[in-house]
Design an enzyme around this catalytic site. Structure first.
Site, PDB file in Angstrom:
ATOM      1  N   ILE A  32       0.829  -1.217   0.000  1.00  0.00           N
ATOM      2  CA  ILE A  32       0.000   0.000   0.000  1.00  0.00           C
ATOM      3  C   ILE A  32       0.865   1.270   0.000  1.00  0.00           C
ATOM      4  O   ILE A  32       0.405   2.324  -0.439  1.00  0.00           O
ATOM      5  CB  ILE A  32      -0.971  -0.042   1.208  1.00  0.00           C
ATOM      6  CG1 ILE A  32      -2.208   0.792   0.955  1.00  0.00           C
ATOM      7  CG2 ILE A  32      -0.285   0.348   2.512  1.00  0.00           C
ATOM      8  CD1 ILE A  32      -3.346   0.513   1.950  1.00  0.00           C
ATOM      9  N   ASN A  88      11.829  -8.198   6.622  1.00  0.00           N
ATOM     10  CA  ASN A  88      12.105  -7.459   7.848  1.00  0.00           C
ATOM     11  C   ASN A  88      11.765  -8.394   9.005  1.00  0.00           C
ATOM     12  O   ASN A  88      10.724  -9.052   8.977  1.00  0.00           O
ATOM     13  CB  ASN A  88      11.245  -6.193   7.915  1.00  0.00           C
ATOM     14  CG  ASN A  88      11.630  -5.186   6.841  1.00  0.00           C
ATOM     15  OD1 ASN A  88      12.798  -5.058   6.509  1.00  0.00           O
ATOM     16  ND2 ASN A  88      10.653  -4.490   6.282  1.00  0.00           N
ATOM     17  N   HIS A 101       6.099 -12.143   5.517  1.00  0.00           N
ATOM     18  CA  HIS A 101       5.900 -11.704   4.129  1.00  0.00           C
ATOM     19  C   HIS A 101       7.254 -11.362   3.534  1.00  0.00           C
ATOM     20  O   HIS A 101       8.159 -10.890   4.227  1.00  0.00           O
ATOM     21  CB  HIS A 101       4.952 -10.506   4.050  1.00  0.00           C
ATOM     22  CG  HIS A 101       5.341  -9.366   4.942  1.00  0.00           C
ATOM     23  ND1 HIS A 101       5.055  -9.342   6.296  1.00  0.00           N
ATOM     24  CD2 HIS A 101       6.030  -8.227   4.684  1.00  0.00           C
ATOM     25  CE1 HIS A 101       5.534  -8.222   6.821  1.00  0.00           C
ATOM     26  NE2 HIS A 101       6.139  -7.537   5.863  1.00  0.00           N
ATOM     27  N   HIS A 103       9.077  -9.066   0.723  1.00  0.00           N
ATOM     28  CA  HIS A 103       8.946  -7.899  -0.151  1.00  0.00           C
ATOM     29  C   HIS A 103       9.667  -8.182  -1.473  1.00  0.00           C
ATOM     30  O   HIS A 103      10.831  -8.618  -1.463  1.00  0.00           O
ATOM     31  CB  HIS A 103       9.615  -6.674   0.477  1.00  0.00           C
ATOM     32  CG  HIS A 103       8.973  -6.166   1.736  1.00  0.00           C
ATOM     33  ND1 HIS A 103       8.169  -5.054   1.783  1.00  0.00           N
ATOM     34  CD2 HIS A 103       9.039  -6.629   3.012  1.00  0.00           C
ATOM     35  CE1 HIS A 103       7.769  -4.832   3.028  1.00  0.00           C
ATOM     36  NE2 HIS A 103       8.281  -5.781   3.796  1.00  0.00           N
TER      37      HIS A 103
HETATM   38  P1  AMP Z   1       7.092  -4.842   7.165  1.00  0.00           P
HETATM   39  O1  AMP Z   1       7.701  -3.551   7.562  1.00  0.00           O
HETATM   40  O2  AMP Z   1       8.083  -5.807   6.563  1.00  0.00           O
HETATM   41  O3  AMP Z   1       6.251  -5.461   8.259  1.00  0.00           O
HETATM   42  O4  AMP Z   1       6.139  -4.495   5.952  1.00  0.00           O
HETATM   43  C1  AMP Z   1       4.765  -4.347   6.045  1.00  0.00           C
HETATM   44  C2  AMP Z   1       4.331  -3.705   4.762  1.00  0.00           C
HETATM   45  O5  AMP Z   1       2.924  -3.845   4.656  1.00  0.00           O
HETATM   46  C3  AMP Z   1       4.634  -2.216   4.655  1.00  0.00           C
HETATM   47  O6  AMP Z   1       5.508  -1.996   3.540  1.00  0.00           O
HETATM   48  C4  AMP Z   1       3.269  -1.573   4.459  1.00  0.00           C
HETATM   49  O7  AMP Z   1       3.298  -0.510   3.531  1.00  0.00           O
HETATM   50  C5  AMP Z   1       2.429  -2.731   3.956  1.00  0.00           C
HETATM   51  N1  AMP Z   1       1.016  -2.649   4.235  1.00  0.00           N
HETATM   52  C6  AMP Z   1       0.414  -2.273   5.393  1.00  0.00           C
HETATM   53  N2  AMP Z   1      -0.921  -2.358   5.279  1.00  0.00           N
HETATM   54  C7  AMP Z   1      -1.177  -2.797   4.024  1.00  0.00           C
HETATM   55  C8  AMP Z   1      -2.364  -3.076   3.301  1.00  0.00           C
HETATM   56  N3  AMP Z   1      -3.586  -2.930   3.842  1.00  0.00           N
HETATM   57  N4  AMP Z   1      -2.246  -3.513   2.025  1.00  0.00           N
HETATM   58  C9  AMP Z   1      -1.033  -3.658   1.467  1.00  0.00           C
HETATM   59  N5  AMP Z   1       0.125  -3.404   2.096  1.00  0.00           N
HETATM   60  C10 AMP Z   1       0.060  -2.981   3.356  1.00  0.00           C
END
Ligand code: AMP
Ligand code: ZN
Length: 110
Positions: A32, A88, A101, A103
């Site tokens: 997002i 992360n 997840h 990236h």
């Molecule tokens: P992390 O910092 O590795 O936990 O990454 C979490 C990621 O999820 C971040 O890059 C956010 O921008 C992304 N994120 C958070 N909420 C959503 C959402 N509803 N849809 C898609 N991505 C999201």
């Protein structure tokens, strides 16, 4: 399913999100807040908090994450230009969503 987990809610379609890919074990959707022209999240459906919480039985999930990231890079047309794959891990590692997840980041013009 962990009820207070955003990515579990996305996986179970409680938070509407467009999936670029879905099978029995994984979904892929756009981040997002993209950090690059292409920024996808490759997410196992199983709730696993982080890399720290992987068990032997999760081996196919780990390999599946990488194989799917490879396929999605090709699908997005960034496999030859190049890309980054990033986990992360926990707060100090920048993790903010505590559901594993990967990236997939790329698509820069350089
Ligand atoms: P992390 O910092 O590795 O936990 O990454 C979490 C990621 O999820 C971040 O890059 C956010 O921008 C992304 N994120 C958070 N909420 C959503 C959402 N509803 N849809 C898609 N991505 C999201
Ligand atoms: Zn979860």
């Amino acid at each position: 399913m962990t009820t207070d987990c955003l990515f579990c809610k996305i996986v179970h379609r409680e938070v509407p999100t467009e999936f670029l890919y879905e099978d029995n074990d994984f979904v892929v959707f756009k981040d997002i807040h993209p950090a690059a022209p292409v920024h996808l999240l490759v997410v196992p459906k199983k709730h696993i908090r982080s890399i720290n919480d992987l068990h032997e039985e999760d081996e196919t999930i780990v390999s599946g994450l990488f194989m799917l990231a490879r396929d999605m890079a090709k699908d997005q047309g960034i496999h030859t230009s190049g890309y980054k794959l990033l986990f992360n891990v926990e707060k100090g590692g920048g993790q903010v969503i505590f559901h594993l997840h990967l990236h997939l980041i790329g698509g820069w013009k350089r």
